[in-house]
Design an enzyme around this catalytic site. Structure first.
Site, PDB file in Angstrom:
ATOM      1  N   TYR A  56       1.000  -1.288   0.003  1.00 43.94           N
ATOM      2  CA  TYR A  56       0.005  -0.079   0.118  1.00 43.94           C
ATOM      3  C   TYR A  56       0.862   1.235  -0.031  1.00 43.94           C
ATOM      4  O   TYR A  56       1.812   1.274   0.857  1.00 43.94           O
ATOM      5  CB  TYR A  56      -0.923   0.010   1.129  1.00 43.94           C
ATOM      6  CG  TYR A  56      -1.622   1.520   1.478  1.00 43.94           C
ATOM      7  CD1 TYR A  56      -2.384   1.809   0.697  1.00 43.94           C
ATOM      8  CD2 TYR A  56      -1.062   2.097   2.454  1.00 43.94           C
ATOM      9  CE1 TYR A  56      -3.184   3.136   0.852  1.00 43.94           C
ATOM     10  CE2 TYR A  56      -1.791   3.372   2.594  1.00 43.94           C
ATOM     11  CZ  TYR A  56      -2.674   3.796   1.959  1.00 43.94           C
ATOM     12  OH  TYR A  56      -3.279   5.006   1.893  1.00 43.94           O
ATOM     13  N   HIS A  86      -0.637  17.225  -1.681  1.00 42.42           N
ATOM     14  CA  HIS A  86      -1.268  17.480  -0.432  1.00 42.42           C
ATOM     15  C   HIS A  86      -0.737  19.136  -0.046  1.00 42.42           C
ATOM     16  O   HIS A  86      -0.965  19.398   0.983  1.00 42.42           O
ATOM     17  CB  HIS A  86      -0.702  16.577   0.575  1.00 42.42           C
ATOM     18  CG  HIS A  86      -1.549  15.526   0.839  1.00 42.42           C
ATOM     19  ND1 HIS A  86      -2.879  15.380   1.548  1.00 42.42           N
ATOM     20  CD2 HIS A  86      -1.417  14.210   0.569  1.00 42.42           C
ATOM     21  CE1 HIS A  86      -3.393  14.242   1.575  1.00 42.42           C
ATOM     22  NE2 HIS A  86      -2.693  13.506   1.163  1.00 42.42           N
ATOM     23  N   ASN A 200       2.445  10.532   6.887  1.00 46.10           N
ATOM     24  CA  ASN A 200       1.252   9.692   7.352  1.00 46.10           C
ATOM     25  C   ASN A 200       1.571   9.474   8.751  1.00 46.10           C
ATOM     26  O   ASN A 200       2.017   8.395   9.296  1.00 46.10           O
ATOM     27  CB  ASN A 200       1.063   8.491   6.551  1.00 46.10           C
ATOM     28  CG  ASN A 200      -0.127   7.727   7.130  1.00 46.10           C
ATOM     29  OD1 ASN A 200      -0.730   7.989   8.064  1.00 46.10           O
ATOM     30  ND2 ASN A 200      -0.747   6.832   6.041  1.00 46.10           N
ATOM     31  N   ARG A 285     -10.405  30.541  48.071  1.00 48.29           N
ATOM     32  CA  ARG A 285     -10.439  29.296  49.053  1.00 48.29           C
ATOM     33  C   ARG A 285     -10.168  28.249  47.914  1.00 48.29           C
ATOM     34  O   ARG A 285      -9.598  27.173  48.733  1.00 48.29           O
ATOM     35  CB  ARG A 285     -11.797  29.364  49.536  1.00 48.29           C
ATOM     36  CG  ARG A 285     -11.771  28.427  50.819  1.00 48.29           C
ATOM     37  CD  ARG A 285     -13.170  28.080  51.325  1.00 48.29           C
ATOM     38  NE  ARG A 285     -14.223  29.221  51.183  1.00 48.29           N
ATOM     39  CZ  ARG A 285     -15.484  28.948  51.356  1.00 48.29           C
ATOM     40  NH1 ARG A 285     -16.022  27.698  51.435  1.00 48.29           N
ATOM     41  NH2 ARG A 285     -16.472  29.926  50.995  1.00 48.29           N
TER      42      ARG A 285
END
Length: 516
Positions: A56, A86, A200, A285
């Protein structure tokens, strides 16, 4: 500079921050075992390609295109196309420190040896960090799975000579092609899988998370110091931080904050002269209960962030020992998303705590003798002067915006990329949201630091400050001058914010404060 060796030992948040701030150089291990591990992964990929195996992202397209076979003669072009398509990031660019954190975070993951990258790629990332030639990375465009694809493409693009870089300072941005030409360096040619290995993964969200964690520590420390000073200025009741009282609620971080307040207020002395009020308002407090939530969460926040930092988080992984290709989903940034969604709520609560303390300081109906709005003017000039009135409005605005940003990003998963990425982490958006909340809270802290110092000086309490509170007051006074006549305070506040951003308080006084 010190040198951090990356590849064999797990890194810490502090080491990432040190590299990000250019306080140390980086290097790769010199051991034969580590170099053989890296080489085995690369050689195994080469062998698979020779055997025409299906991998892949190496012999197939990406994501939903994983069924598209890439002809053998085009396999070497695929990483370049991945970096190019990208290249669509938008929004404000990550600043130089954050971009450096991203590069070293990605180097940490790839140098583990399970990504199938070459030694040459790792050496080029080391060169970028040590020469301070850092890719310009747009902040927007990642859904946090398959990791930070779009922002990390700017690292891949710079390696191959096609993007812009910060050249040794954030003020100068140039095409990296010019840097390569000037230094007579060849652009890197990405091997099969190297584009995917670079892009990735979870490096952007994890790098931002490392920086956010350290800034949150700064906010926790400074808010505790400010609380101590405000208890004094408002004639508060230090017995609210009693050791026996806090022993009955065993949250260690909360107990630590109460112990710091006891020590810094010298409670044994102060209690003898305590306010006739039995109980202060909650913002004094209950300060340990608010700040303590972060202190008690630091253990799991650090665990989530550092586990992600020291992981191999691309897909597929390349097992260099058993020679296997492992397809999975380690690019999913769910742990960082959860950490950052939680962190921003904790920090926004501290901003709200500080906002309420300032409301007490400026309001003459509840500030126990301090002048209206903390003005330091003479009685004659009092009608003209308004002191911290507008600062309190600003703090209210910054706090409101911080609170508004606390909706969890991780619940807004979007199905993307033809429904291949049908459940995504939103980890990078969560980290960026947390950064915004932190910056707004740093602005609140800058204002409260000035106001607390002003109040102490107005009450003439300088001699009642112990060593630690005196140190903190001096740290603030390096940026702030007592307000007698009204003047613009923007520069004072911004200077303090900038120093918070660089962790000056922790760097300068951390050891003393820890001993306290």
């Amino acid at each position: 500079m010190q040198v951090l060796v990356i590849g064999e030992q797990a890194l810490t948040i502090e080491q990432i921050v040190a590299v990000a701030q250019y306080r140390c150089h980086v290097a790769l291990p010199a051991t034969a075992e580590w170099r053989q591990l890296i080489q085995h992964g690369a050689d195994f990929l080469d062998q698979l390609l020779e055997d025409e195996g299906v991998i892949y992202g190496v012999t197939t397209g990406y994501g939903d295109s994983c069924l598209v076979e890439i002809p053998t003669h085009q396999v070497h072009e695929l990483p370049l196309h991945l970096s190019r398509f990208h290249g669509c990031g938008l929004g404000q660019n990550l600043d130089l420190i954050t971009a450096r954190a991203v590069v070293v975070t990605r180097l940490c993951s790839l140098a583990r040896g399970y990504s199938g990258v070459s030694l040459a790629l790792l050496e080029r990332l080391v060169w970028m960090l040590n020469e301070n030639i850092i890719p310009v990375i747009p902040s927007e465009g990642s859904v946090g799975a398959s990791g930070d694809l779009t922002p990390l493409s700017y690292i891949a693009g710079a390696l191959v000579g096609e993007r812009d870089v910060y050249l040794q300072s954030q003020q100068k941005i140039v095409p990296i092609a010019e840097v390569y030409a000037e230094q007579k360096i060849e652009a890197l040619v990405l091997r099969p899988k190297e584009g995917l290995a670079l892009m990735n993964g979870t490096a952007v969200m994890t790098a931002i998370a490392c920086l956010n964690y350290k800034k949150a520590e700064q906010i926790s420390l400074s808010s505790t110091l400010v609380t101590a000073m405000n208890v004094l200025a408002l004639e508060g009741n230090p017995s609210h931080f009693d050791e026996v009282l806090f022993a009955q609620k065993p949250h260690q971080g909360q107990q630590q904050i109460a112990a710091q307040l006891r020590h810094w207020l010298n409670s044994e002395v102060q209690t003898a002269h305590q306010s006739p009020r039995l109980q202060d308002r909650y913002s004094l407090r209950c300060a340990p209960h608010v700040i303590g939530v972060f202190e008690d969460s630091k253990v799991w926040l650090r665990q989530f962030i550092e586990n992600e930092l020291n992981s191999s988080n691309d897909n597929p992984l390349i097992d260099p020992i058993n020679l296997r290709v492992l397809h999975g989903g380690h690019f999913y940034g769910g742990h960082i998303a959860q950490a950052m969604d939680s962190l921003k709520i904790m920090i926004a609560n501290i901003a709200d705590l500080m906002d309420r303390q300032l409301a007490q300081l400026v309001d003459h109906k509840m500030n126990h003798g301090l002048p209206r709005n903390l003005t330091g003017s003479s009685l004659e000039r009092l009608p003209l002067n308004h002191g911290f009135k507008a600062v309190q409005i600003g703090v209210s605005a910054w706090t409101a915006e911080a609170l508004k940003q606390t909706v969890a990003a991780s619940i807004f998963s979007r199905s993307t990329e033809c429904h291949n990425q049908d459940k995504v982490s939103m980890g990078t958006i969560a980290a960026r949201d947390a950064s915004r909340v932190i910056l707004l809270t740093e602005q609140v802290m800058a204002a409260l630091s000035c106001a607390a110092v002003q109040a102490i000086q107005l009450k003439g309490l300088n001699t009642q400050l112990g060593q630690v509170l005196t140190q903190f007051q001096q740290w603030v006074l390096e940026s702030f001058t007592f307000v007698e006549e009204d003047r613009p305070l923007q520069q004072d506040l911004q200077h303090l914010v900038d120093r918070f951003e660089q962790f000056d308080l922790l760097n300068d006084h951390d050891q003393q404060l820890k001993r306290s």
